[in-house]
Enzyme design. Structure first.
Site, mmCIF file in Angstrom:
data_model
loop_
_atom_site.group_PDB
_atom_site.id
_atom_site.type_symbol
_atom_site.label_atom_id
_atom_site.label_comp_id
_atom_site.label_asym_id
_atom_site.label_seq_id
_atom_site.Cartn_x
_atom_site.Cartn_y
_atom_site.Cartn_z
ATOM 1 N N TRP A 145 0.824 -1.213 0.000
ATOM 2 C CA TRP A 145 0.000 0.000 0.000
ATOM 3 C C TRP A 145 0.855 1.259 0.000
ATOM 4 O O TRP A 145 0.508 2.266 -0.626
ATOM 5 C CB TRP A 145 -1.021 -0.041 1.138
ATOM 6 C CG TRP A 145 -2.063 -1.067 0.806
ATOM 7 C CD1 TRP A 145 -2.153 -2.339 1.294
ATOM 8 C CD2 TRP A 145 -3.099 -0.937 -0.177
ATOM 9 N NE1 TRP A 145 -3.204 -3.000 0.683
ATOM 10 C CE2 TRP A 145 -3.800 -2.169 -0.212
ATOM 11 C CE3 TRP A 145 -3.513 0.094 -1.022
ATOM 12 C CZ2 TRP A 145 -4.887 -2.393 -1.074
ATOM 13 C CZ3 TRP A 145 -4.599 -0.119 -1.868
ATOM 14 C CH2 TRP A 145 -5.275 -1.350 -1.889
ATOM 15 N N LYS A 161 -12.863 -1.543 6.728
ATOM 16 C CA LYS A 161 -12.163 -2.437 7.639
ATOM 17 C C LYS A 161 -12.670 -2.231 9.073
ATOM 18 O O LYS A 161 -13.307 -3.109 9.633
ATOM 19 C CB LYS A 161 -10.658 -2.223 7.518
ATOM 20 C CG LYS A 161 -10.151 -2.676 6.141
ATOM 21 C CD LYS A 161 -9.065 -1.782 5.599
ATOM 22 C CE LYS A 161 -8.765 -1.969 4.133
ATOM 23 N NZ LYS A 161 -8.603 -3.326 3.623
ATOM 24 N N ASP A 208 -2.008 6.892 5.922
ATOM 25 C CA ASP A 208 -3.096 6.049 5.397
ATOM 26 C C ASP A 208 -3.444 5.049 6.491
ATOM 27 O O ASP A 208 -2.801 4.011 6.624
ATOM 28 C CB ASP A 208 -2.634 5.329 4.130
ATOM 29 C CG ASP A 208 -3.654 4.289 3.660
ATOM 30 O OD1 ASP A 208 -4.731 4.184 4.270
ATOM 31 O OD2 ASP A 208 -3.360 3.586 2.673
#
Lengths: 357, 357
Positions: free
Chosen positions: A102, A192, A168
């Protein structure tokens, strides 16, 4: 069928109480004769939902008054562009840590808009302070506190001095208390620890807005979103409502300190089971930097992967297949995963190892 | 409370059967022990939902094979930027019709990226062919088939010769059959005739992709979305699922021709009630160009507006307040509004006029 323990990395399991409440009020929200999904975002009913969700999130995370909370769309992947478009001009230097898949995606996108300096690269341990190469002139420093695929997590907030820190937090937000004042910008896809997919939470310090570069699409300008209370156009109203139910549930279950204690316990016992399996299971991440939320692990013999997945699913433990990039298994154990679910997984893993060891 | 007739312009009423089905399978989708909201978008369960929704939409709209259907986020407002970023380069000329508030917003955003030529401006009637000033070199021609606020609707597709035609169909898509092959690009926010807010449908001809200008954020590039089946990152999975339920419902109720017949009848009788009220109610749009979906109307005496809203709400007819830009009332009568709801509104309006006329 009974509800299963769903270890999906996202969209992920939601708290049972939240899903039940959403179901109960699906056809008639608070006696209005309408689903909350069907009402105007500009009406008093929906505005009360929206503002309560924001207030609850502010309370949970102790977000200071000089930060705006935005409820946007597009996921972290859109934030990968919005961050440089809003916080830097073309030609500016920005600093990025690279700790996994990511991070790499964020770096690749930012490179379209700025000069990216990679501070340090390590996908199995948080880079040691001595290895960091911070730029003197970086407009901000970006990192990924928790790598959802690799299972690497920063246990502490990196100290970048007076630089603007951007994170993030998609797969770690709300898993524990954090000091928001250390950050300039926090963003997180909802799917999530927050709610359904299709919602992105942004927490941004006031002074960082209003400087988007020329040519930034209106919908990608944080200032426009903030000035319109995230309703420049129609927001993802149902996902926002669901997030509000999750925030209520978190408050009722004791807030982020209580959640952190459970999360640490869940992670500790699962890693202990992996490490105590005499090599039947393995996790490659440095002990101190292992994720509380995403626990990737491999089987000694990958020929057993298919059998592991089949048997675990039959036992009501679903979505354990690892990301295709790293293979093996991954147990995502977000806030909504009950400790009993982790216990059931550990018992299954021990039994499986006994049978196939 | 019983379900009400909700005339909101969007988010709007959903078919009762759809909401009931969503409620019934909220906790356990198809025996999986999970909500469809909780499952991975990459898993077989969700993929079946996603692909069935697309197939049903293709069947309903008879979308030719050389068009891609995308399930995106950000609403029409993000499409206002994506259209010029993908279909034109800086300095190119693009043509826009201006028929109301939403046309103006599209024009304003496109002007950040291209030279916009306004073909014709008229907010109370579709501009006559003789007034159009099309550019010889326009990369595309954009129009808003139905203006949600003004209540103006093109009853026919404008003939722009061999130019690429682009339409913001947010408030008219699925209200009737259309010939998709006349268009290069169609986009629509979902929250009127498709499903919950937070989903945007894009229908784009294959050959128009792959030409996004340099510096376009990856998430705003149609080609990237198409190449990844709208799963470059996590899509708005629950909204997509809900849209699929709406598409199923449309198929079961006879498809778009059947829907068009009901929609025309609903609109005709409501306009007849307005026009037959001896001036108590009024609608400013040219008769032939009135919207089937959004019916704005004013009361002769605006001092009665508050009483009208209060009494209509008490009668189970909600969200009739007009947009603040035009004032008065607005009845949005999308596909999900039963004909009985329009009948109830007409009866209420007649009664109200009798009492206050």
């Amino acid at each position: 069928m009974a509800r299963v323990y769903n270890f999906s990395a996202g969209p992920a399991m939601l708290p049972q109480a939240v899903i039940e409440k959403a179901q109960a009020e699906m056809l008639d929200w608070h006696g209005t004769g309408m689903s909350i999904m069907e009402v105007s975002h500009r009406g008093a009913d929906y505005m009360s939902v929206a503002s309560k969700a924001e207030a609850d999130l502010r309370a949970l995370m102790a977000i200071p008054d000089n930060y705006k909370v935005l409820f946007l769309q597009g996921g972290a992947s859109l934030q990968f562009a919005m961050t440089p478009l809003n916080l830097a001009q073309a030609g500016d230097t920005v600093d990025y840590f690279n700790t996994g898949v990511w991070s790499e995606k964020a770096i690749k996108e930012a490179s379209k808009f700025c000069h990216v300096n990679v501070v340090a690269t390590n996908t199995s341990a948080v880079p040691d302070r001595s290895e960091w190469k911070l730029s003197s002139n970086a407009k901000y420093v970006h990192y990924t506190p928790n790598e959802t695929i690799g299972g690497l997590e920063f246990q502490d907030i990196p100290d970048v001095g007076d630089k603007v820190l951007v994170a993030d937090m998609s797969s770690t937000i709300l898993s524990r208390p954090i000091d928001v004042s250390k950050f300039g910008l926090i963003y997180a896809g909802a799917q999530k620890n927050i709610g359904p997919a299709g919602l992105t939470i942004v927490i941004i310090r006031d002074d960082l807005m209003g400087k988007a570069r020329s040519g930034t699409p209106t919908m990608l300008d944080y200032k426009v979103a903030a000035d319109n209370d995230s309703m420049y156009n129609t927001p993802a109203t149902y996902a926002w409502y669901m997030a509000g139910l999750v925030f209520e549930w978190l408050k009722e279950t004791g807030g982020l300190s209580a959640m952190a204690a459970v999360n640490q316990r869940k992670a500790d016992k699962l890693y202990a089971a992996i490490d105590g399996s005499n090599g039947f299971y393995a996790n490659p991440v440095k002990l101190s930097d292992r994720s509380w939320m995403n626990v990737p692990f491999t089987l000694k013999d990958s020929a057993l992967d298919a059998e592991f997945l089949k048997a675990s699913k039959a036992a009501g433990l679903t979505s354990l297949k690892g990301h295709k990039i790293v293979g093996g298994m991954r147990a995502s154990i977000y806030n909504a995963m009950p400790e009993a679910g982790v216990d059931a997984l550990i018992a299954f893993m021990a039994d499986f190892a006994r049978k196939h060891g």
